[in-house]
Motif scaffolding. Structure first.
Motif, short mmCIF file in Angstrom:
data_model
loop_
_atom_site.label_atom_id
_atom_site.label_comp_id
_atom_site.label_asym_id
_atom_site.label_seq_id
_atom_site.Cartn_x
_atom_site.Cartn_y
_atom_site.Cartn_z
N ASP A 590 0.85 -1.17 0.00
CA ASP A 590 0.04 -0.09 0.14
C ASP A 590 0.89 1.30 -0.01
O ASP A 590 2.31 1.26 -0.13
N VAL A 591 0.33 2.38 0.18
CA VAL A 591 1.07 3.91 0.21
C VAL A 591 2.35 3.82 1.22
O VAL A 591 3.03 4.61 1.12
N THR A 592 2.04 2.97 2.31
CA THR A 592 2.78 2.85 3.17
C THR A 592 4.05 2.14 3.24
O THR A 592 5.16 1.83 4.31
N ARG A 601 9.43 -3.32 0.03
CA ARG A 601 9.58 -4.47 0.89
C ARG A 601 7.98 -4.50 1.26
O ARG A 601 7.13 -3.63 1.32
N LEU A 602 7.61 -5.95 1.16
CA LEU A 602 6.25 -6.23 1.47
C LEU A 602 6.01 -5.92 2.68
O LEU A 602 6.66 -6.14 3.68
N HIS A 607 5.60 -4.37 10.45
CA HIS A 607 5.16 -2.88 9.80
C HIS A 607 4.30 -2.20 10.15
O HIS A 607 4.62 -0.75 10.34
N TYR A 608 3.31 -2.79 10.21
CA TYR A 608 1.92 -1.87 10.89
C TYR A 608 2.12 -1.89 12.37
O TYR A 608 1.38 -1.51 13.23
N LYS A 609 3.19 -2.62 13.15
CA LYS A 609 2.99 -2.42 14.79
C LYS A 609 1.80 -3.21 15.26
O LYS A 609 1.19 -2.58 16.25
N VAL A 610 1.66 -4.28 14.60
CA VAL A 610 0.55 -5.10 15.33
C VAL A 610 0.90 -5.57 16.60
O VAL A 610 2.03 -6.49 16.63
N PRO A 611 0.18 -5.47 17.81
CA PRO A 611 1.08 -5.82 18.94
C PRO A 611 0.31 -7.42 19.16
O PRO A 611 -0.53 -7.89 18.50
N ASP A 612 1.08 -8.02 20.37
CA ASP A 612 0.44 -9.26 20.74
C ASP A 612 -0.82 -9.33 21.13
O ASP A 612 -0.90 -8.41 22.03
#
Length: 904
Positions: A590-592, A601-602, A607-612
C-alpha cells in the motif's frame, strides 16, 4: 682328610652344606643348528656348582615310541624323554659359566650330522643334578635352520663394496630372525662396530661408523694397505661378506676471503631464521588462541543445537497431542476414493479432465454414445487392446505425456473390470520384461516411459487405497502436520520461498532474521460464524506478510472445513480492530510500503506494529482483484510470490533482498547475539545446523511412517505379495538368477512407483493444503526412503549433497528394514489367482463410482482417430484379429462416433 698317615684339615672356615641348586627358568627357546646362542639359566644357589654344562641329546625318531608329534620341516623340536636316559641318541655338550648365585649362562652346542627326522632334548647338568629344559619353559626348545647371508657384492665378492658415509648397510639373507635377535648379532667393519638396527627375516640393516675403520690387526700385519672386512657373527657362525671402501673426497683448499664471506652469510642466515621462527611462534600462538575460540564456539553451537532440538521436539509433541485430541473429533481428512483416484491418475490437474461433457451436438449424442459403448466392448478384446497399445507406442509422435494419459484413460475405462485389467497388466509386463532382458534388465520400471508402467502405478494405487486409509494414513498425516507446524513456526520468505526450518538446503533461509511470535485474536466477518464476538487464537510471526498471516488465520477459523468450502483468500482482507472505531485494512502493498530505490518491501505485521493479542478480522475485499490467466487459484497448493517486476520497475522483497546483504537488524529475542551474527554473516553454512534441528525434531514421525510401510507384523496387502511373486516368476522364466535385479524390479514397482508418490504428494490422500516449503521437506524424506530401497552404497564425502548427509547414519538401518521386508514377503504363502480375483472383484464393486468412463472412452477415441490408419493396418496384418473382425468393428465405431465414411 686322611691319605696314608697324613691328615689335612680345613684351616680358615668350617665346611658347610647348602641347599641344592635349583633352576626356575631358562631362555631363549631357539637356536640355530650351528649353535653358539647364549642361554640364560636363572635360579637359586647356582654359585655352588663347580662344572655346569648344557647337554643336547639327539636320536632318530624311529627309536622312540610315537609321541603324536608331527614332522616339522627344518626344525628339531624338543621331545620328552626321562631325564638322564640316553634314549639311544647322541650327546652334545658345552660348558657353562656361573655368573652369580642366580644366573648361569650357557652356549648351545652345534648339532652336526643329524639323523633323518630327529628329536631333541635339552638338559642342564649342574654337577650331580639334571634339569630338563621342557620342565622350565612353557615353550619347547627347538633348533632352526642356519641363516644364510649374501656378500655385499653378490656379482663379484672379490671386489670391495663402495660405501657412502652416513648411509645404512643392507645385507640380504634367509632365516635371519628364526633363532636370533638383533641385539645378539655382532657386525664389524674391520675393528669398528656396525650397529644392527633391524633384523627381519630376509635383511640385515646396520649402521657403520662415520669414518672408515682400520682393518683387524692380523690383516694389517699381512697387508699394510688392506681394506677393512665386513664380518657378521651369529652364534658360532661367522660370515665374511667382503671388504668395504668408504667413498671420500680430497680436501679442497678454501681461501680466507671465501671463509669470511661464508661466515658473514651464515650469520645473516641464522639471524633471518631466528626472526622467522619468532614471527612463526607469534602467529602459531595467535592461531592456537583463535582455534580454541572456534572450538569453544563450536561446542556452544553443538550444545545449542542439541538443546534447541529437544525443546522444539517437546513443543512439537505438545502440538501433536493437541492435534490428536482434535482428530478424535474430526478424524483425519481423507479424500474419498473418487478424488484420490483422479489425483493419482491425472496429477498436475486442478480437477479430473474427465469432469466435462462429451462436447457433441444433441442430435448426434445417441449415436456417439452407442459408438462409445461399442468401443468399451472392443476394449474387452485382449488382442485388440494389446495391439492398440503396442501400435501407439511405436509411433514417434506418441510422447511420454501421451503414454501416461492413455494409461489413465484405460484405467478409468476398465475400472469396473479389474480382473481383466490385471490380466492385461500381466501380459504387457511380460512383454516389457522380454524387451528389457535383451538390453539391461536392471533399468526396467525405472521411469514411466511406457503405457504399462503408468498402468502399474494406477493398479497399485487402486489396490493399496484401503491399506493407506487403515494403516499408513495416520503416520503420514502426523508427519505432514509435524512438518507444517515446524515450517510455520519460523520465518518464511514469501518472495524467495526460503524458510528457517526445512530439511532442504536449497530452501534454507541462510540469514538471521529478527522475529517475534504473536498470538492474534481472529474473527470471521463472512460466511458461517460471522459476527461472533468470541475470536479464535491464531499463532503468527511479526515478520509474516499480511498474506501469510491471512493463510494462518484461515487454517484456524476453518479448521475441519473442506478446502473446497473455504473462501478464496484473495477475496478477503485482513482488518485490524482496535477499540470501537479503530479499523485498519492491512495488505502486502500500500502507500505505506517501504521503497528503497528499485526495491519495495512487502508489508508485515511488524510494519503495521500489530501488538501481541491484537484483534483481527477477515472481511470481504472492497476492491475487486483481477487475476491473470496463469494465476489460477488451485486448492491444496500454495506457492511463493514470483520475483516479478511491476509496471514501475519496482521489485518486491520480504525478508532478504536477493543477492544483497540484509539490513542491520535490531537485537531481539529469537535471534543470534551480535558476535554470533557477525560470524554467521561470514560463514552462512553455520545455519545448516537448522537442518539438523529440523531433522531431529521430525525423526520420530519419519521412523513411524517407514516402520508402518515396511512392517510385516500385520498382513501385507495381497496385491503386493501377488505382484512380487509375479516378478519372481518372470525372473525365473527368463533365467535371471541375480537377486539384485529382482530387488531393483520390486523397488521400482512399489516404493518408487507408489510410496514415493504418496509421500511427496500428501494432497493425493488428504484434503490438505501444501506449500513449496513443505514439498521441499517431503522431497528430502521421499529421497531418503528411495535411498534406503536401493542397493548401491553411496560414498559420502565433503562434496556430497547436504540432504544425503542428513540421513547418512539412518539409511543403513532403513536398508536393513527394506531387505527384511522383501525377504519376509518372499517367505509368505503365495497369493493365488483366485484370491487376487476375489479382492479385485470386491474393489470393482466398492469403488465403481462414476470416474467419467464415457468421457475417458471419448478421449481414447481421439487417439484412435489420430493413429487410425496405423491401428487398422496392425489389425489387418494379424490373422487372429482378421478372424475376429477387429478391424471391421473399429470401422463401425469410427462411423458411429465421428460419422466417418469407411470401407464397410
Amino acid at each position: 682328610v686322611w691319605f696314608g698317615a697324613t691328615e689335612r684339615r680345613l684351616q680358615h672356615s668350617q665346611f658347610e652344606y647348602t641347599s641344592d641348586p635349583n633352576v626356575t627358568s631358562a631362555g631363549p627357546t631357539k637356536s640355530f643348528l650351528s649353535g653358539g646362542r647364549k642361554i640364560w639359566v636363572r635360579g637359586q644357589n647356582l654359585d655352588v656348582v663347580q662344572t655346569p654344562r648344557i647337554r643336547v641329546t639327539v636320536a632318530p625318531r624311529a627309536l622312540l615310541p610315537s609321541q603324536g608329534l608331527g614332522r616339522r620341516r627344518r626344525v628339531i623340536p624338543e621331545t620328552p624323554c626321562s631325564p638322564g636316559a640316553s634314549c639311544g641318541g647322541h650327546h652334545f655338550e658345552e660348558p657353562c659359566h656361573v655368573n652369580s648365585s642366580q644366573l648361569i649362562t650357557c652356549h648351545t652346542p652345534a648339532l652336526p650330522g643329524l639323523p633323518e627326522d630327529p628329536w631333541v632334548r635339552v638338559e642342564f647338568i649342574l654337577d650331580n643334578l639334571v634339569f630338563d629344559f621342557a620342565m622350565l619353559s612353557p615353550t619347547p626348545f627347538s633348533y632352526e635352520a642356519d641363516p644364510i647371508l649374501q656378500p655385499l657384492n653378490p656379482e663379484d665378492p672379490t671386489m670391495p663394496f663402495r660405501h657412502k658415509p652416513g648411509s645404512v648397510l643392507s645385507v640380504e639373507g634367509e632365516n635371519l630372525d628364526l633363532a636370533m635377535s638383533k641385539e645378539e648379532v655382532v657386525a664389524m667393519i674391520g675393528d669398528g662396530p656396525c650397529v644392527v638396527k633391524t633384523l627381519p627375516r630376509h635383511h640385515l640393516y646396520c649402521e657403520p661408523p662415520m669414518e672408515q675403520p682400520l682393518p683387524r690387526h692380523h690383516a694389517l700385519r699381512e697387508t699394510p694397505d688392506a681394506l677393512p672386512e665386513f664380518t657378521v657373527q651369529m652364534g658360532n657362525l661367522r660370515f665374511s661378506l667382503g671388504h668395504v671402501q668408504y667413498d671420500g673426497e680430497s680436501p679442497v683448499a678454501f681461501p680466507m676471503a671465501a671463509q669470511v664471506g661464508l661466515g658473514v652469510g651464515t650469520s645473516l642466515l641464522a639471524l633471518g631464521v631466528i626472526i622467522i621462527v619468532f614471527i612463526y611462534r607469534r602467529k602459531s600462538k595467535q592461531a592456537l588462541r583463535d582455534y580454541k575460540k572456534v572450538q569453544i564456539q563450536l561446542e556452544n553451537l553443538e550444545s545449542s543445537v542439541r538443546d534447541r532440538c529437544k525443546k522444539e521436539f517437546t513443543d512439537l509433541m505438545t502440538e501433536m497431542t493437541d492435534l490428536t485430541s482434535d482428530l478424535l473429533g474430526s478424524g483425519i481428512p481423507f479424500l474419498d476414493y473418487k478424488v484420490y483416484a483422479e489425483r493419482v491418475f491425472f496429477p498436475g490437474h486442478q480437477e479430473s479432465p474427465l469432469h466435462r461433457d462429451l462436447g457433441v451436438p444433441e442430435s448426434r449424442r445417441p449415436t456417439v454414445e452407442q459408438g462409445l459403448g461399442q468401443l468399451s466392448n472392443l476394449l474387452n478384446s485382449k488382442l485388440f487392446l494389446t495391439k492398440f497399445i503396442h501400435t501407439l507406442e511405436s509411433q514417434r509422435t506418441f510422447s511420454a505425456r501421451d503414454r501416461a494419459y492413455v494409461a489413465s484413460l484405460l484405467t478409468v475405462a476398465l475400472h469396473g473390470k479389474l480382473e481383466y485389467f490385471t490380466d492385461i497388466l500381466r501380459t504387457l509386463l511380460s512383454d516389457l520384461v522380454a524387451q528389457y532382458v535383451a538390453k539391461n534388465p536392471k533399468l526396467m520400471l525405472r521411469r514411466t516411459e511406457t503405457v504399462v508402467e503408468k498402468l502399474l502405478t494406477n493398479w497399485m494405487s487402486i489396490c493399496l487405497y484401503t491399506f493407506v486409509r487403515d494403516s499408513v494414513g495416520e503416520p503420514l498425516y502426523m508427519l505432514f502436520r509435524g512438518i507444517k507446524h515446524q515450517v510455520d513456526k519460523g520465518p518464511v520468505d514469501s518472495v524467495t520461498g526460503k524458510a528457517k526450518y526445512t530439511l532442504n538446503d536449497n530452501r534454507l533461509l541462510r540469514e538471521d532474521v529478527e522475529y517475534r511470535p504473536l498470538t492474534l485474536n481472529a474473527l470471521l466477518a463472512v460466511g458461517p460464524g460471522a459476527g461472533e464476538a468470541q475470536g479464535v487464537p491464531v499463532k503468527v510471526l511479526d515478520c509474516d506478510t499480511i498474506s501469510q498471516a491471512k493463510e494462518k488465520m484461515l487454517d484456524q477459523l476453518y479448521k475441519g472445513v473442506p478446502l473446497a468450502q473455504r473462501p478464496d483468500p484473495r477475496t478477503l482482507d485482513v482488518e485490524w480492530r482496535s477499540g470501537v472505531a479503530g479499523h485498519l485494512i492491512l495488505s502486502d502493498e500500500d502507500v505505506t510500503s517501504e521503497v528503497q530505490g528499485l526495491w519495495r518491501r512487502l508489508n508485515t505485521l511488524q510494519h503495521y506494529k500489530v501488538p501481541d493479542g491484537a484483534t483481527v478480522a477477515l472481511v470481504p475485499c472492497l476492491t475487486k482483484h483481477v487475476l491473470r490467466e496463469n494465476q489460477d487459484y488451485v486448492p491444496g497448493e500454495r506457492t511463493p510470490m514470483l520475483e516479478d517486476v511491476d509496471e514501475g520497475g519496482i521489485r518486491p522483497w520480504h525478508l532478504v533482498k536477493p543477492s544483497e546483504e540484509p539490513e542491520p537488524p535490531r537485537p531481539r529475542r529469537g535471534s543470534l547475539r551480535g558476535g554470533e551474527r557477525e560470524r554467521a554473516k561470514a560463514i552462512p553454512e553455520i545455519y545448516l545446523t537448522r537442518l539438523l534441528s529440523m531433522k531431529g525434531t521430525l525423526q520420530k514421525f519419519v521412523d513411524d511412517l517407514f516402520q508402518v510401510i515396511l512392517s510385516t507384523s500385520r498382513p501385507v496387502p495381497l496385491a503386493i505379495k501377488y505382484f512380487f511373486d509375479l516378478l519372481d516368476e518372470q525372473a525365473q522364466q527368463h533365467g535371471i538368477s541375480d537377486q539384485d535385479t529382482v530387488h531393483i524390479w520390486k523397488t521400482n514397482s512399489l516404493p518408487l512407483r507408489f510410496w514415493i508418490n504418496i509421500i511427496k504428494n500428501p494432497q493425493f490422500v488428504f484434503d490438505v493444503q501444501t506449500s513449496d516449503n513443505m514439498d521441499a521437506v517431503l522431497l528430502v524424506i521421499a529421497q531418503t526412503f528411495m535411498d534406503a530401497c536401493t542397493l548401491a552404497d553411496h560414498k559420502l564425502g565433503r562434496d556430497s549433497p547436504i540432504n544425503k548427509l542428513l540421513y547418512a547414519r539412518d539409511i543403513p538401518r532403513y536398508k536393513r528394514m527394506v531387505e527384511r521386508y522383501y525377504a519376509d514377503i518372499r517367505q509368505t504363502v503365495p497369493a493365488s489367482d483366485q484370491e487376487m480375483n476375489s479382492i479385485l472383484a470386491e474393489l470393482s464393486r466398492n469403488y465403481s463410482g462414476d470416474l467419467g468412463a464415457r468421457v475417458a472412452l471419448h478421449e481414447l477415441y481421439k487417439y484412435i482417430n489420430k493413429y487410425y490408419d496405423q491401428i487398422i493396418t496392425a489389425l489387418e496384418e494379424d490373422g487372429t484379429a482378421q478372424k475376429m473382425q477387429l478391424g471391421y468393428r473399429l470401422q463401425q465405431i469410427a462411423a458411429a462416433v465421428e460419422n466417418k465414411v469407411t470401407d464397410l
